[in-house]
Enzyme design. Structure first.
Site, mmCIF file in Angstrom:
data_model
loop_
_atom_site.group_PDB
_atom_site.id
_atom_site.type_symbol
_atom_site.label_atom_id
_atom_site.label_comp_id
_atom_site.label_asym_id
_atom_site.label_seq_id
_atom_site.Cartn_x
_atom_site.Cartn_y
_atom_site.Cartn_z
ATOM 1 N N THR A 82 0.656 -1.215 0.315
ATOM 2 C CA THR A 82 -0.290 0.121 0.223
ATOM 3 C C THR A 82 0.602 1.577 -0.035
ATOM 4 O O THR A 82 0.373 2.439 0.407
ATOM 5 C CB THR A 82 -1.106 -0.082 1.387
ATOM 6 N N THR A 128 -9.687 -1.054 -3.350
ATOM 7 C CA THR A 128 -9.493 0.325 -4.175
ATOM 8 C C THR A 128 -10.240 1.426 -5.008
ATOM 9 O O THR A 128 -10.114 1.027 -6.181
ATOM 10 C CB THR A 128 -7.507 0.756 -3.607
ATOM 11 N N TRP A 147 -9.321 5.912 1.724
ATOM 12 C CA TRP A 147 -8.615 6.671 2.691
ATOM 13 C C TRP A 147 -9.431 6.597 3.882
ATOM 14 O O TRP A 147 -10.367 6.982 4.847
ATOM 15 C CB TRP A 147 -9.997 8.514 2.414
ATOM 16 N N TYR A 204 -0.029 1.705 -8.132
ATOM 17 C CA TYR A 204 -0.831 0.632 -7.131
ATOM 18 C C TYR A 204 -2.105 0.683 -7.335
ATOM 19 O O TYR A 204 -2.522 -0.512 -7.075
ATOM 20 C CB TYR A 204 -0.994 1.441 -5.548
ATOM 21 N N LYS A 238 -3.905 -3.293 -8.018
ATOM 22 C CA LYS A 238 -4.910 -3.763 -7.445
ATOM 23 C C LYS A 238 -5.996 -4.089 -7.831
ATOM 24 O O LYS A 238 -7.018 -5.264 -7.969
ATOM 25 C CB LYS A 238 -5.215 -1.893 -6.828
#
Length: 280
Positions: A62, A101, A150, A125, A129
């Protein structure tokens, strides 16, 4: 029901384990030291020995900015690691929860993204994902793909903790005001994930706390709730350059939750208030 939680040492994994124990579920948390998801043979041996009915896959790479220069490692964890978990789920006929995400979307549209909208990750990222999502969908039918954004929780670093720390040494802060999204409290999300896995309502979901804000508005609310007299100066993202691009719009529709009878999470302001009572 027996549930394995990968990434149990992270923000979300920590709270998922907490919720499962509250429900007296037979559960096993596996952090990186116990379970290397990138090593198929090792992961297979570990998981087969426990033989779970569900794997809630919270483990992930992450470090969004670092990922831009560490593409191979990021992909090995988020794509290959996810493929290994999915293959094992298929073998033992276990349900899989894959945590994704808002970064799978470009963030260029000015609306709430639906679960089946076109994707377009703005950074490495988000790309890895999304690759994980495609792998899960190609290998399994019994899956929940849950996109979040968030994130803040008790265990680990996050925006709330960063603001509180900066507030100790600054009287004013510049915070980005043109990136919009919804904060997600891991304690609330963990409860929802439990509600999901006891059903067979599989598919892709968006799950965040209700309401939207900018990072600057989020910061203002943090300082307001703890009574810190910090002045927040709203700035455009172009004045706060990061190595990895971030989406300007991270608003995601939770219509799929409602359609399938799942409760929406409380407002982010309510979640923040409960979280601050826990940590501050």
């Amino acid at each position: 029901m027996r549930i394995l939680v990968t990434g149990s040492g992270g923000q979300l994994g920590y709270d998922v384990m907490k919720v499962l124990k509250q429900h007296n579920i037979d559960c096993l948390g596996a952090d990186r030291a116990k379970l290397d998801i990138t090593d198929y043979l090792s992961a297979h041996k570990f998981i087969i020995a426990y033989n779970p009915d569900v794997i809630i896959h919270c483990a992930a790479y992450t470090a969004v900015d670092k990922a831009e220069d560490d593409v191979e490692c990021c992909r090995r964890v988020n794509a290959l690691g996810t493929e290994n978990i999915a293959k094992i789920c298929h073998e033992i006929n276990a349900k899989m929860v894959y945590i994704s995400t808002d970064y799978v979307f470009s963030g260029s549209d000015q609306r709430f993204y639906e679960v089946d909208d076109e994707t377009g990750p703005p950074n490495v990222y988000g790309l890895t994902k999304l690759e994980g999502e495609h792998i899960v969908r190609s290998l399994l039918t019994k899956y929940f793909i849950v996109r979040i954004s968030w994130v803040f929780g008790y265990n680990g670093n996050n925006f709330v903790k960063s603001m509180l720390k900066l507030g100790e040494t600054h009287s004013e802060l510049n915070v980005v005001a043109d990136q919009i999204g919804s904060p997600t409290y891991t304690a609330d999300l963990a409860a929802l994930l439990y509600d999901m896995v006891v059903t067979d309502k599989y598919g892709i979901y968006h799950a965040t706390n209700e309401g939207i804000c900018s990072w600057a508005e989020f910061a203002k609310e943090i300082f307001l709730q703890v009574g810190m007299p910090i002045k927040v100066n709203p700035i455009p993202a172009i004045q706060y350059l990061t190595h990895a691009a971030r989406p300007y719009n991270s608003r995601m529709s939770k219509a799929k939750l409602t359609e399938n009878g799942f409760r929406k999470l409380p407002t982010w302001q309510d979640a923040l208030q409960r979280y601050l009572k826990e940590i501050y």
